[in-house]
Design an enzyme around this catalytic site. Structure first.
Site, short mmCIF file in Angstrom:
data_model
loop_
_atom_site.label_atom_id
_atom_site.label_comp_id
_atom_site.label_asym_id
_atom_site.label_seq_id
_atom_site.Cartn_x
_atom_site.Cartn_y
_atom_site.Cartn_z
N GLY A 160 -6.71 -5.15 2.47
CA GLY A 160 -7.01 -5.70 1.16
C GLY A 160 -7.48 -4.67 0.17
N GLY A 161 -7.50 -3.40 0.63
CA GLY A 161 -7.87 -2.32 -0.30
C GLY A 161 -6.92 -2.30 -1.50
N LYS A 199 -8.27 6.40 9.03
CA LYS A 199 -8.52 4.95 9.11
C LYS A 199 -9.12 4.54 10.45
CE LYS A 199 -6.25 4.52 5.12
NZ LYS A 199 -5.01 3.77 5.01
N GLY A 228 0.84 -1.21 0.00
CA GLY A 228 0.00 0.00 0.00
C GLY A 228 0.87 1.25 0.00
N GLU A 250 -0.39 -10.74 2.85
CA GLU A 250 -0.24 -9.92 4.06
C GLU A 250 -0.61 -10.71 5.30
OE1 GLU A 250 -2.78 -6.67 3.01
OE2 GLU A 250 -1.09 -5.40 2.44
N THR A 252 1.00 3.74 2.55
CA THR A 252 1.58 4.19 3.83
C THR A 252 2.91 3.49 4.09
OG1 THR A 252 -0.68 4.46 4.63
CG2 THR A 252 1.06 4.50 6.28
O1 DER Z 1 -4.21 -3.69 0.85
C1 DER Z 1 -3.79 -3.54 2.01
O2 DER Z 1 -4.07 -4.28 2.97
C2 DER Z 1 -2.98 -2.31 2.29
O3 DER Z 1 -2.23 -2.46 3.46
C3 DER Z 1 -3.97 -1.19 2.42
O4 DER Z 1 -5.01 -1.61 3.18
C4 DER Z 1 -3.42 0.06 3.02
O5 DER Z 1 -3.15 0.85 1.95
P1 DER Z 1 -2.84 2.41 2.11
O6 DER Z 1 -1.67 2.49 3.08
O7 DER Z 1 -2.46 2.82 0.73
O8 DER Z 1 -4.08 3.06 2.64
#
Ligand code: DER
Length: 235
Positions: free
Chosen positions: A99-100, A125, A30, A107, A32
């Site tokens: 899972g976004g 979040k 992701g 993971e 972050t």
């Molecule tokens: O897909 C995932 O689980 C990533 O960790 C996601 O949930 C976080 O993505 P972001 O840091 O771009 O918000």
């Protein structure tokens, strides 16, 4: 901007607090986590740390290689001292939606190989209940041939909608690093009357379901970057 800065300070604090020399560390996926890798690469150079990095996706693997860090895997490093990863939403019991970014299965596997899953997130979040802010639904990775029957079972048994995630820069559905599809289950409000544990245990038993984006009792510590430039962490 403020959200990116919030991600960065949470990531930096998490790396500074949790990464020890001569260890193997899981690297999440992701946007972050990119800040966490920046900080880790900085520390490795400045402090001459010996760190092996185990990725949770092809994206994480690219990040590790791009930053000239030592790439490992679960065959050579099945015991990780910590894993640093993001989340799409965190509820007040530290249950996560992940899972976004479509990487939930690797993971969760990597997260299962450490006693210390460290989550980094900006304040957007942090929710009381899952679904308060993250509206895309709980990602569920499914074997492609099974996606319609799984979708129908979820919608019949649990309610709501579970559309297959369509790709933006590719025709057809998103295909995960494992070659599977993702359903994003927009659960109905009454779902919150049950425990996420009981829901997850039923979802995972549906033939064709590979993994869900519900991470229950897995996060050891969550770092939230706030708008005022401070970081809070919750255990
Ligand atoms: O897909 C995932 O689980 C990533 O960790 C996601 O949930 C976080 O993505 P972001 O840091 O771009 O918000």
């Amino acid at each position: 901007n403020l959200v990116e800065e919030a991600k960065r300070i949470a990531a930096y604090q998490a790396v500074d607090d949790n990464v020890l020399n001569n260890t193997a560390v899981g690297i999440g996926s992701g946007s972050t986590v990119v800040y966490a890798v920046d900080r880790l690469a900085e520390r490795i150079k400045a402090e001459k740390l010996k760190i092996v990095c185990v990725p949770t996706s092809f994206q994480a693997r690219q990040l590790i290689l791009k930053n000239n860090m030592v790439l490992g895997d679960l065959e050579t490093h099945p015991d990780l001292s910590c894993v640093i990863d993001g989340a799409d939403e965190v509820d007040e019991n530290l249950v996560l939606i992940k899972g976004g970014g479509g990487c939930l299965t690797q993971e969760k596997i990597v997260a299962s190989c450490t006693p210390k899953l460290v989550i980094i997130a900006d304040h957007t979040k942090q929710s009381k209940n899952l679904g308060d802010r993250y509206k895309k639904g709980i990602p569920i990775e499914v074997i492609p041939l099974a996606y319609v029957p799984v979708q129908k079972k979820i919608e019949t048994i649990f309610g709501g909608q579970a559309p297959v995630r369509m790709a933006k820069s590719k025709a057809g559905p998103v295909v995960t690093d494992n070659g599977n599809f993702i359903l994003d289950w927009q659960f109905p409000p009454e779902t919150l009357n049950n425990s996420w544990e009981s829901i997850n245990n039923k979802l995972i038993l549906i033939p064709g379901v590979v993994e869900t984006g519900l991470f229950i009792n897995m996060a050891s510590r969550v770092y939230f970057g706030l708008q005022d430039g401070s970081v809070i962490s919750k255990v």
